[in-house]
Design an enzyme around this catalytic site. Structure first.
Site, PDB file in Angstrom:
ATOM      1  N   LYS A  63      50.419  43.166  18.805  1.00 33.38           N
ATOM      2  CA  LYS A  63      52.044  43.224  18.594  1.00 33.38           C
ATOM      3  C   LYS A  63      52.591  43.863  17.480  1.00 33.38           C
ATOM      4  O   LYS A  63      53.674  44.001  17.362  1.00 33.38           O
ATOM      5  CB  LYS A  63      52.332  41.564  18.538  1.00 33.38           C
ATOM      6  CG  LYS A  63      52.050  40.655  19.875  1.00 33.38           C
ATOM      7  CD  LYS A  63      53.088  40.917  20.832  1.00 33.38           C
ATOM      8  CE  LYS A  63      52.897  39.842  22.165  1.00 33.38           C
ATOM      9  NZ  LYS A  63      54.127  40.365  23.103  1.00 33.38           N
ATOM     10  N   SER A  88      56.747  32.436  20.651  1.00 34.01           N
ATOM     11  CA  SER A  88      55.675  31.343  20.432  1.00 34.01           C
ATOM     12  C   SER A  88      54.556  31.750  19.923  1.00 34.01           C
ATOM     13  O   SER A  88      53.539  30.925  19.426  1.00 34.01           O
ATOM     14  CB  SER A  88      55.370  30.734  21.843  1.00 34.01           C
ATOM     15  OG  SER A  88      54.833  31.494  22.513  1.00 34.01           O
ATOM     16  N   GLY A 192      54.752  43.948  28.468  1.00 29.48           N
ATOM     17  CA  GLY A 192      54.935  45.053  27.022  1.00 29.48           C
ATOM     18  C   GLY A 192      53.600  45.962  26.894  1.00 29.48           C
ATOM     19  O   GLY A 192      53.641  46.994  26.594  1.00 29.48           O
ATOM     20  N   LYS A 282      30.406  39.292  18.216  1.00 26.55           N
ATOM     21  CA  LYS A 282      30.520  38.609  16.432  1.00 26.55           C
ATOM     22  C   LYS A 282      31.913  38.768  16.152  1.00 26.55           C
ATOM     23  O   LYS A 282      32.338  39.004  14.917  1.00 26.55           O
ATOM     24  CB  LYS A 282      29.603  39.228  15.444  1.00 26.55           C
ATOM     25  CG  LYS A 282      28.314  39.287  15.751  1.00 26.55           C
ATOM     26  CD  LYS A 282      27.562  37.996  16.062  1.00 26.55           C
ATOM     27  CE  LYS A 282      26.103  37.953  16.626  1.00 26.55           C
ATOM     28  NZ  LYS A 282      25.547  36.855  17.134  1.00 26.55           N
TER      29      LYS A 282
END
Length: 334
Positions: A63, A88, A192, A282
């Site tokens: 983002k 959120s 998006g 990992k």
């Protein structure tokens, strides 16, 4: 922002030119994230897998690319009063961080039920947190009130051409790092991420296949593709907290035209994929980020003859902001 497509008929919110402009604009701020591989996961899937590790992006998720591009696209006059969003999750932290880097305020509307770790990220980056009820009406009305009070610029988490263009820089990197990739699988929610990824990847390689991964408990994108129009569902029910949004009017045309198919998976498959990421790669990936691996390991993918030629598969591990309390509860429910 609307960008005319190459054929001159359809206009999309972004294109390869806006994506390359975004790459130039944000390259000094973002991490060029690594691509991991695993012979063990290749054997499980029967394909060669290439994991684009956006969990190592600043803010812990992809983002930041879109938020950074949106914030640094603003003129000085626009930016002076700050930026605002309702989110959120990872976009909230990403926008707070991008605003901090530009030295402007960020007003972040966050639902009361947002994961604690994501709220803490917003606070860590200096975002001004305003709480709201956990529904879209409350989010939008609270944002409108703050917008009126501050005069800040509203930057949507996915339904914005600047955001889409920033997310598209993932494909520019991934196909440079692993040009043999013939398929990319990315999570889908508001659209998006996959919109930017699809636009850039299809320009670089028109034959590449773009697949969306979606929880069955939030399968509005799959329904929308099947219906040929945006479908919203009354409620979502999935452990993948980052995949509960619905397609927007800017992302839907791109998803409709450039995403080849949507693969839906159960929550238990997502949790198993998180476990594999942790044990084999990992890396600690949040549920929304692990869904691409869940999709490629699902029967819906492995047994579908339409995907038999998907040999070199790029999987976007989109974020690593895991709420450990929720994660342990998910494991215990299995």
């Amino acid at each position: 922002m609307e960008v005319e497509s190459q054929n001159g008929e359809e206009k999309y919110a972004a294109d390869i030119f806006s994506i390359k402009e975004a790459q130039a604009r944000i390259s000094s701020f973002i991490h060029k994230t690594p691509v991991f591989s695993s012979e063990s996961l290749d054997a499980l899937s029967g394909r060669r897998l290439y994991f684009k590790c956006e969990l190592y992006q600043k803010g812990g998720a992809f983002k930041f690319r879109g938020a950074c591009n949106a914030v640094f696209s603003l003129s000085d006059d626009q930016a002076a009063k700050g930026v605002i969003t309702h989110s959120s999750g990872n976009h909230a932290a990403a926008l707070a961080l991008a605003a901090k880097l530009r030295g402007i305020p960020a007003y972040i509307i966050i639902p009361k039920n947002a994961p604690k770790c994501k709220v803490e990220n917003v606070a860590r980056y200096g975002g001004q947190i305003i709480r709201c009820e956990p529904n879209m009406q409350s989010r939008e009305s609270t944002a409108a009130k703050v917008l009126e009070e501050t005069g800040a610029v509203l930057l949507h988490s996915y339904n914005d051409g600047r955001t889409i263009s920033g997310q598209g820089t993932i494909s520019l990197e991934l196909l440079e790092q692993a040009p043999q990739i013939d398929t990319i699988i990315a999570p889908i929610s508001g659209g998006g991420l996959i919109s930017g990824v699809a636009l850039a990847a299809k320009f670089i390689n028109p034959a590449i296949r773009i697949l969306a991964a979606e929880p069955k408990g939030a399968n509005d994108a799959a329904q929308s593709k099947a219906a040929g129009k945006i479908i919203t569902i009354p409620e979502t029910n999935t452990v993948a907290d980052g995949l509960r949004a619905f397609l927007g009017d800017l992302t839907w045309p791109i998803v409709r035209d450039f995403v080849d198919d949507v693969i839906t998976v159960e929550d238990n498959e997502i949790i198993e994929a998180m476990k594999l990421c942790y044990e084999i790669l990992k890396v600690a990936v949040e549920p929304s980020g692990a869904i691409g691996l869940a999709a490629v390991l699902s029967n819906g993918f492995k047994k579908n003859q339409a995907f038999k030629d998907c040999c070199h598969v790029g999987i976007i591990l989109s974020g690593g902001n895991v709420d450990l309390g929720t994660l342990w509860e998910s494991f215990e429910r299995r």
